[in-house]
Design an enzyme around this catalytic site. Structure first.
Site, PDB file in Angstrom:
ATOM      1  N   CYS A 101     -26.571 -15.455  61.795  1.00 14.35           N
ATOM      2  CA  CYS A 101     -26.846 -14.592  60.652  1.00 14.35           C
ATOM      3  C   CYS A 101     -28.012 -15.242  59.917  1.00 14.35           C
ATOM      4  O   CYS A 101     -27.826 -16.249  59.239  1.00 14.35           O
ATOM      5  CB  CYS A 101     -25.630 -14.475  59.740  1.00 14.35           C
ATOM      6  SG  CYS A 101     -25.997 -13.619  58.191  1.00 14.35           S
ATOM      7  N   CYS A 135     -27.642 -14.836  55.802  1.00 15.83           N
ATOM      8  CA  CYS A 135     -26.614 -15.538  55.031  1.00 15.83           C
ATOM      9  C   CYS A 135     -25.673 -16.266  55.993  1.00 15.83           C
ATOM     10  O   CYS A 135     -26.060 -17.288  56.548  1.00 15.83           O
ATOM     11  CB  CYS A 135     -25.887 -14.602  54.072  1.00 15.83           C
ATOM     12  SG  CYS A 135     -25.363 -13.011  54.740  1.00 15.83           S
ATOM     13  N   SER A 136     -24.477 -15.744  56.211  1.00 20.01           N
ATOM     14  CA  SER A 136     -23.534 -16.476  57.052  1.00 20.01           C
ATOM     15  C   SER A 136     -22.469 -15.559  57.639  1.00 20.01           C
ATOM     16  O   SER A 136     -21.331 -15.974  57.836  1.00 20.01           O
ATOM     17  CB  SER A 136     -22.852 -17.571  56.221  1.00 20.01           C
ATOM     18  OG  SER A 136     -22.238 -16.985  55.087  1.00 20.01           O
ATOM     19  N   CYS A 137     -22.816 -14.287  57.912  1.00 21.75           N
ATOM     20  CA  CYS A 137     -21.840 -13.339  58.461  1.00 21.75           C
ATOM     21  C   CYS A 137     -21.240 -13.900  59.748  1.00 21.75           C
ATOM     22  O   CYS A 137     -21.965 -14.347  60.633  1.00 21.75           O
ATOM     23  CB  CYS A 137     -22.509 -11.995  58.751  1.00 21.75           C
ATOM     24  SG  CYS A 137     -23.219 -11.247  57.279  1.00 21.75           S
TER      25      CYS A 137
END
Lengths: 124, 200, 97
Positions: free
Chosen positions: B99, B102-104
């Protein structure tokens, strides 16, 4: 809310009003990601990575309709938009890499336009 | 990089929680329950889904068609979770999930994302030089395999269905689950049959 | 129309040159207590319809670059959650002093 916050997402809308409910692009369609940079015009929240702006890819499939995150991020009413999985050959993106490698990314319909408008008009 | 939180950040969190408690917005019990349920999510769920898909063609079809339903079929509550997409590796194609924004991460079936998944270096490099990142971690892909990087940018979460390694014929679901690491479930590693392993 | 400024936002890190030569550290520590509390709080506030994950992201993305790069992952979350709760009047600045 500042005026810039209120208009940033609207400024990234395509002309012609709300998005239609049926997916505009079928699997296999060649699409270009809009070369738009709303983050340079004021506060906004977008989910289209910078490295794909202006790039041509192929629609894998429509993934469904989801409330527009550009509106959700500002707690505005968020109309649903079609989300696609779009495939891009990897080497041209960064001018490096191996032929055959690719990048698959979720992109909302309002960020996509036909890669060849002339061909699309003929088909329509 | 998992630098510890600064004391002033911990104090800021305490002040925010105190204000939210005073206002009746949250209670300690709610927070503890939410934390416990988040802590309980584990990559073993994803690993078991992969193992079952390797053994059961019908489950494999369900997993690829509707990851969320496939997780629910394993008893995982997916209420409120984002849709789960599953990317099928083939002998000619390897998937790597990142991702960049962000950090999906498919937390419902993998638990908390590891630090490296959230790191600036991984977010920057995976999409640009996936082969170099994988090679640094000891996964050298043959040139006959194409790499497909999946940048998880929006409403889906993505998990990889890796190839079942040779040498695992006749293995049970438990045995197969044990060789599917968390990293393999996002394509950062490959499941490996232990050297000299014999089917059971 | 003049050429647009194509400088990516800080958080939009795909391909970012500055991390080209940075090895990806294989840190296997689970999130610490601070991180897990922030994470649980974020979920709870979303469940109570006080914020969306999209608002969390917008708040993180609006952190100035030097701080964005210096704060830890869950420190960025806490910054964003706090800003949102103040913006929405759920808590007051006085309560957070």
């Amino acid at each position: 809310m500042t005026p810039a916050e209120g208009t940033s997402a609207a400024a990234s809308d395509p002309p012609g009003g709300p998005a239609p409910a049926a997916p505009r692009f079928p699997p296999g369609a060649q699409v270009r990601v809009r070369d738009d940079w709303p983050e340079r015009r004021g506060p906004c929240h977008i989910r289209t990575p910078h490295y794909l702006r202006g790039r041509v890819g192929t629609v894998e499939r429509a993934l469904g309709r989801f409330p527009n995150p550009e509106d959700l991020a500002f707690a505005r009413p968020a109309p649903e938009r079609t989300l696609y999985h779009v495939l891009f050959p990897q080497p041209p993106l960064f001018e490096e890499g191996r032929r055959g490698d690719d990048v698959l990314v979720e992109i909302f319909e309002h960020w996509l336009e036909p890669a060849d408008p002339a061909a699309t008009e003929k088909a329509a | 990089m998992s630098a510890p939180a600064r004391p002033e950040s911990i104090a800021a969190l305490d002040r925010l929680l105190e204000a939210l408690r005073t206002r009746g917005v949250v209670t300690d019990e709610e927070l503890a329950a939410r934390q416990a349920s988040t802590d309980s999510a584990s990559p073993e769920t994803g690993a078991r889904m992969v193992a079952r898909a390797w053994l059961d063609p019908e489950y494999r079809a369900l997993l690829l068609r509707d990851g969320k339903a496939a997780a629910e079929a394993m008893g995982v509550s997916m209420a409120g979770a984002p849709p789960l997409g599953v990317l099928e590796d083939t002998p000619a194609r390897h998937h790597l999930v990142v991702c960049t924004l962000c950090s999906c991460y498919p937390r419902a079936v993998l638990g908390y994302p590891p630090h490296w998944y959230k790191s600036f270096a991984y977010r920057a490099r995976a999409v640009r030089e996936p082969r170099a990142v994988l090679a640094e971690w000891g996964t050298a892909l043959p040139d006959s395999v194409d790499v497909r990087v999946v940048d998880s940018t929006a409403d889906y979460r993505w998990m990889v269905l890796p190839l079942r390694p040779a040498g695992t014929e006749g293995w049970s679901e438990d045995q197969l689950t044990s060789i599917v690491s968390r990293d393999a479930l996002v394509g950062a590693a490959l499941p490996q049959a232990p050297q000299g392993a014999v089917g059971g | 129309m003049s050429e647009p400024d194509r400088t990516p936002a800080t958080h939009d890190m795909g391909g970012a040159q500055r991390f080209r030569c940075t090895p990806v550290e294989r840190d296997e520590e689970p999130p610490d207590e601070f991180g897990r509390r922030v994470d649980a709080l974020r979920q709870l506030l979303a469940q109570k319809k006080l914020m969306t994950v999209d608002e969390l992201r917008r708040g993180i993305e609006s952190i100035p670059e030097d701080e964005y790069l210096a704060l830890t992952y869950y420190e960025r979350w806490l910054r964003s959650i706090t800003t949102l709760m103040l913006e929405k009047g759920v808590v007051s600045p006085e309560e957070l002093r």
